[in-house]
Scaffold this motif. Structure first.
Motif, PDB file in Angstrom:
ATOM      1  N   ALA A   1       0.843  -1.200   0.000  1.00  0.00           N
ATOM      2  CA  ALA A   1       0.000   0.000   0.000  1.00  0.00           C
ATOM      3  C   ALA A   1       0.874   1.245   0.000  1.00  0.00           C
ATOM      4  CB  ALA A   1      -0.926  -0.005   1.218  1.00  0.00           C
ATOM      5  N   ASP A   2       1.164   1.751  -1.189  1.00  0.00           N
ATOM      6  CA  ASP A   2       1.989   2.958  -1.288  1.00  0.00           C
ATOM      7  C   ASP A   2       1.255   4.050  -2.065  1.00  0.00           C
ATOM      8  OD1 ASP A   2       4.135   4.665  -0.955  1.00  0.00           O
ATOM      9  OD2 ASP A   2       5.158   3.966  -2.759  1.00  0.00           O
ATOM     10  N   GLY A   3      -0.008   4.282  -1.674  1.00  0.00           N
ATOM     11  CA  GLY A   3      -0.769   5.367  -2.271  1.00  0.00           C
ATOM     12  C   GLY A   3      -1.625   4.944  -3.450  1.00  0.00           C
ATOM     13  N   ALA A   4      -2.693   5.743  -3.708  1.00  0.00           N
ATOM     14  CA  ALA A   4      -3.611   5.499  -4.831  1.00  0.00           C
ATOM     15  C   ALA A   4      -4.124   4.058  -4.821  1.00  0.00           C
ATOM     16  CB  ALA A   4      -2.938   5.827  -6.166  1.00  0.00           C
ATOM     17  N   LEU A   5      -4.582   3.607  -3.670  1.00  0.00           N
ATOM     18  CA  LEU A   5      -5.017   2.215  -3.536  1.00  0.00           C
ATOM     19  C   LEU A   5      -6.217   1.909  -4.422  1.00  0.00           C
ATOM     20  CD1 LEU A   5      -4.713   1.610   0.329  1.00  0.00           C
ATOM     21  CD2 LEU A   5      -2.974   1.430  -1.459  1.00  0.00           C
ATOM     22  N   PHE A   6      -7.168   2.831  -4.481  1.00  0.00           N
ATOM     23  CA  PHE A   6      -8.364   2.564  -5.289  1.00  0.00           C
ATOM     24  C   PHE A   6      -8.009   2.424  -6.763  1.00  0.00           C
ATOM     25  CE2 PHE A   6     -11.848   4.074  -7.963  1.00  0.00           C
ATOM     26  CZ  PHE A   6     -12.838   3.164  -7.623  1.00  0.00           C
ATOM     27  N   ASP A   7      -7.109   3.268  -7.249  1.00  0.00           N
ATOM     28  CA  ASP A   7      -6.728   3.202  -8.663  1.00  0.00           C
ATOM     29  C   ASP A   7      -6.160   1.825  -9.015  1.00  0.00           C
ATOM     30  OD1 ASP A   7      -7.418   5.854  -8.589  1.00  0.00           O
ATOM     31  OD2 ASP A   7      -5.378   6.620  -8.790  1.00  0.00           O
ATOM     32  N   ALA A   8      -5.256   1.342  -8.180  1.00  0.00           N
ATOM     33  CA  ALA A   8      -4.633   0.043  -8.439  1.00  0.00           C
ATOM     34  C   ALA A   8      -5.635  -1.091  -8.260  1.00  0.00           C
ATOM     35  CB  ALA A   8      -3.435  -0.163  -7.511  1.00  0.00           C
ATOM     36  N   ALA A   9      -6.524  -0.963  -7.268  1.00  0.00           N
ATOM     37  CA  ALA A   9      -7.522  -2.004  -7.035  1.00  0.00           C
ATOM     38  C   ALA A   9      -8.492  -2.093  -8.209  1.00  0.00           C
ATOM     39  CB  ALA A   9      -8.289  -1.714  -5.740  1.00  0.00           C
ATOM     40  N   LEU A  10      -8.944  -0.939  -8.718  1.00  0.00           N
ATOM     41  CA  LEU A  10      -9.864  -0.945  -9.859  1.00  0.00           C
ATOM     42  C   LEU A  10      -9.187  -1.513 -11.095  1.00  0.00           C
ATOM     43  CD1 LEU A  10     -12.615  -0.207 -11.051  1.00  0.00           C
ATOM     44  CD2 LEU A  10     -11.729   2.095 -11.492  1.00  0.00           C
ATOM     45  N   LEU A  11      -7.939  -1.152 -11.312  1.00  0.00           N
ATOM     46  CA  LEU A  11      -7.205  -1.683 -12.465  1.00  0.00           C
ATOM     47  C   LEU A  11      -7.081  -3.199 -12.372  1.00  0.00           C
ATOM     48  CD1 LEU A  11      -5.506  -1.310 -15.018  1.00  0.00           C
ATOM     49  CD2 LEU A  11      -3.524  -0.854 -13.550  1.00  0.00           C
ATOM     50  N   SER A  12      -6.773  -3.711 -11.187  1.00  0.00           N
ATOM     51  CA  SER A  12      -6.650  -5.164 -11.029  1.00  0.00           C
ATOM     52  C   SER A  12      -7.988  -5.854 -11.226  1.00  0.00           C
ATOM     53  CB  SER A  12      -6.073  -5.503  -9.645  1.00  0.00           C
ATOM     54  OG  SER A  12      -7.004  -5.234  -8.606  1.00  0.00           O
ATOM     55  N   ALA A  13      -9.069  -5.202 -10.803  1.00  0.00           N
ATOM     56  CA  ALA A  13     -10.404  -5.779 -10.975  1.00  0.00           C
ATOM     57  C   ALA A  13     -10.771  -5.873 -12.447  1.00  0.00           C
ATOM     58  CB  ALA A  13     -11.435  -4.946 -10.225  1.00  0.00           C
TER      59      ALA A  13
END
Length: 331
Positions: free
Chosen positions: A186-198
């Motif tokens: 968790a090094d920032g912009a968690l939602f962005d990375a989570a949505l991309l992985s989804a």
């Protein structure tokens, strides 16, 4: 003379590091005056981003990926690999150091009375203690439930998935897609990375083959059974991909004074209080805009600038995802 210069450089580096720890906001503001960030990025630039599809198909592949990328410790590699070993779709997304592993498991359910011809989605975001020193063992991170809800709202409202495509037998059987996303760093912009992985995991998803048994119930058909002649015709004769309609992508920005910082790291998020996340679909239409607290924005132009940066970011993320899909097809 050389040794003296070396000691001077080391002393200077230690002073800079001490100043950063004691006065982090002032340290970052000094960089902002030069329109650059401590990691040498421009204010509107995102970190390097990568996507890998289908890691659930090979536990060894996932372990090797982690060991060579140096993302996290070995025991987390084993944890993550085991969590997705039986997934029907999976993906690993990295934005800078922020790392997300998404896994989708499909199960047959009875559809609701209100929507007899639709399937369902269940999304959960996990933050194990190893992902951040701020996450305590035995106590779920508060942000995890917030991101779970935000992901669910975004994916459903974007129209990326037509729930009717998840129907097997109207009123009797439909697919339930369980999407679990594990934050490994968790090094920032968690939602962005989570949505991309989804989005990447749904791009990789293969919907299993199912058939009607003698009792009239839907049952999963194993790969071995597919080769044999079934007594009853399968409901879907082969694994199929789920059609995705204009997938959403997001960009989180930090607003500080007159500056807009795209794709912030965790340190920037911790010292600058105004965060805005813009979600656009693949057609660059606004899906949602999320601002969790912070000062009131005085000018609409700030939001317009964030949306403009998000449009550029969507193009980048589409290219990253398409490249990952192409690599998967070649393999």
């Amino acid at each position: 003379m050389t040794a003296a210069n070396g000691l001077s450089d080391l002393s200077s580096e230690m002073e800079v590091d001490a100043f950063r720890r004691l006065f982090p906001l002032r340290y970052h503001e000094q960089h902002l005056l030069k329109s650059v960030r401590p990691d040498a990025r421009k204010l509107g630039s995102a970190r390097d981003t990568t996507v890998a599809l289908g890691l659930a198909n090979s536990t060894d592949q996932l372990l090797l990926y982690y060991l060579f990328s140096g993302v996290v410790q070995t025991y987390i590699c084993i944890f993550a690999a085991g969590a997705v070993a039986s997934a029907d779709g999976s993906a690993l997304a990295k934005i800078g150091s922020t790392t997300m592993l998404a896994a989708i498991k499909m199960e047959v359910m009875t559809p609701t009375v209100e929507s007899p011809d639709e399937g369902s989605l269940a999304i959960e975001f996990h933050m194990p203690p190893i992902c951040s020193p701020l996450v305590r063992p035995g106590r779920p991170a508060d942000v995890a439930s917030v991101i779970s809800k935000q992901l669910s709202d975004t994916i459903l409202s974007s129209g990326m998935i037509d729930l009717k495509e998840l129907c097997l037998v109207g009123g009797k059987a439909a697919w339930m897609a369980y999407l679990d996303i594990y934050c490994l760093d968790a090094d920032g912009a968690l939602f962005d990375a989570a949505l991309l992985s989804a989005v990447a995991a749904f791009s990789h998803l293969n919907i299993p083959v199912v058939s009607l048994n003698d009792d009239g119930r839907i049952v999963l058909v194993s790969e071995d059974t597919v080769q044999l002649k079934l007594e009853k015709e399968p409901v879907n004769t082969e694994k199929r991909k789920l059609k995705l309609n204009s997938p959403p992508f997001s960009l989180t920005c930090i607003l500080h004074k007159n500056y807009i910082l795209a794709d912030p790291i965790a340190e920037e998020e911790s010292i600058m209080e105004t965060v805005v996340t813009v979600v656009l679909d693949s057609s660059y239409q606004l899906v949602s805009l999320y601002k969790p607290g912070g000062p009131i924005l005085g000018h609409t132009s700030i939001i317009q600038d964030c949306v403009a940066l998000a449009r550029q970011r969507v193009k980048e993320l589409q290219n990253v995802l398409n490249e990952a899909i192409s690599d998967m097809e070649i393999d």
